[in-house]
Design an enzyme around this catalytic site. Structure first.
Site: not given
Ligand SMILES: Cc1cc2nc3c(=O)[nH]c(=O)nc-3n(C[C@H](O)[C@H](O)[C@H](O)COP(=O)(O)OP(=O)(O)OC[C@H]3O[C@@H](n4cnc5c(N)ncnc54)[C@H](O)[C@@H]3O)c2cc1C
Length: 299
Positions: A169, A217, A287
């Site tokens: 992560r 998480s 995380e």
């Molecule tokens: C109900 C639920 C279930 C979930 N289950 C999981 C799971 O099973 N496994 C898991 O790993 N995660 C899970 N997550 C967490 C989340 O979905 C992941 O971490 C996901 O990868 C975040 O993507 P995002 O586009 O929403 O990123 P954001 O939340 O918008 O950003 C997360 C990070 O990524 C960076 N970022 C975003 N886009 C870019 C880019 N283009 N370039 C560089 N950095 C960038 C941001 O600056 C930040 O540091 C869950 C979340 C929820 C709400």
């Protein structure tokens, strides 16, 4: 103004980040920019002063934005950078704004995989690359061969995976570069993905409070254990601060029961961390990413 310059619609001032995070909390971003395409995005980045803070987001599904909001510019790729292409030979190119769920479903249609684990991750490819998002034994970077990145001068480079330190992560790479796209090498003639997606999604529904605002998480699992087990065993299921609650269904989820502030959530996070340290002697690592200024702090 050229054809690739951002429209007024694409740039918003004092935009509440609560509209762009799955926790539904967070104060305003000074500037919130949602590009229409890659060229427009690069053009916009080139216009920024060297000292303007820049924060890229996807769908805000791993973000706690504090109540005072974010100073500088937030760049949200979730509405653009939506290209997903099958390049042949098992290679798939996904732009940063593509939802992970779309990658899972489309790879299943193309008979490429394994990519089913993406089905339950409610973020974008960009966020998944930054987080090395994973589930059910699969992780984003297992199949990444190279990525396209942009720097703050709007320069684009292709970097191979050796340029990144990929951990659980967490992914570290060259500073002040952000993901535009990634290429994945999947197995061809991959079958049974659709069934497996259905199974994984229903397993999640059974175990996680999916209808309620959360960030998934909150803590990483410590080596050889589960954060949820430690939190539950410390008696914290159902613990509350204001509108924030440790989910009675999954102890590593904190839910916004309605009207929670980011401060409520952060206070509860600290309480969980302190209690788990006291009861189990384990220092939980976050995380979720916490960004921005506390309420009332001019920054
Ligand atoms: C109900 C639920 C279930 C979930 N289950 C999981 C799971 O099973 N496994 C898991 O790993 N995660 C899970 N997550 C967490 C989340 O979905 C992941 O971490 C996901 O990868 C975040 O993507 P995002 O586009 O929403 O990123 P954001 O939340 O918008 O950003 C997360 C990070 O990524 C960076 N970022 C975003 N886009 C870019 C880019 N283009 N370039 C560089 N950095 C960038 C941001 O600056 C930040 O540091 C869950 C979340 C929820 C709400």
């Amino acid at each position: 103004m050229t054809g690739t310059m951002p429209t007024v619609d694409a740039i918003r001032h004092n935009e509440p980040m609560s509209k762009h995070t799955t926790w539904r909390v967070g104060g305003p971003a000074d500037v919130y920019y949602s590009p229409r395409c890659r060229d427009e995005l690069l053009e916009f980045v080139r216009t920024l002063d060297a000292d303007t803070p820049v924060y890229w987001i996807g769908l805000g599904s791993n973000l706690l934005v504090r109540d005072g909001g974010i100073r500088g510019v937030v760049i949200a790729t979730g509405q653009a950078l939506n290209g997903l292409r099958n390049l042949g030979g098992g290679v798939v190119e996904a732009e940063a704004g593509v939802p992970c769920t779309v990658v899972a479903r489309q790879c299943s249609r193309w008979h490429l995989g394994p990519a089913e684990f993406f089905a339950g991750i409610p973020g974008t490819v960009g966020g998944a690359l930054r987080m090395n998002a994973g589930a059910f034994g699969g992780e984003t970077w297992e199949r990444v061969t190279e990525v396209d990145v942009a720097d703050r001068h709007g320069n684009v480079r292709t970097r191979d995976r050796g340029a990144f330190e990929v951990g659980y992560r967490d992914v570290r790479g060259p500073v002040e570069e952000w993901f535009l796209a990634a290429r994945f090498q999947f197995n061809e003639h991959y079958e049974a993905a659709a069934d497996r997606i259905r199974t994984l999604v229903s397993e999640r529904q059974a175990r996680q409070p999916l209808g309620l605002p959360s960030c998934g998480s909150v803590f990483r699992n410590p080596p050889g254990d589960h954060a949820a087990r430690l939190i539950e065993a410390a008696g914290l299921k159902g613990a509350r601060e204001g509108g924030a609650e440790v989910s009675p269904k999954h102890a590593n989820f904190i839910i916004n029961t309605g009207g929670a502030t980011a401060a409520d959530i952060e206070t509860l996070i600290e309480r969980v961390r302190a209690t788990v340290r006291q009861v189990h002697g384990v220092a939980l690592q976050l995380e979720v990413k916490i960004v921005g200024e506390p309420a009332g702090d001019p920054g």
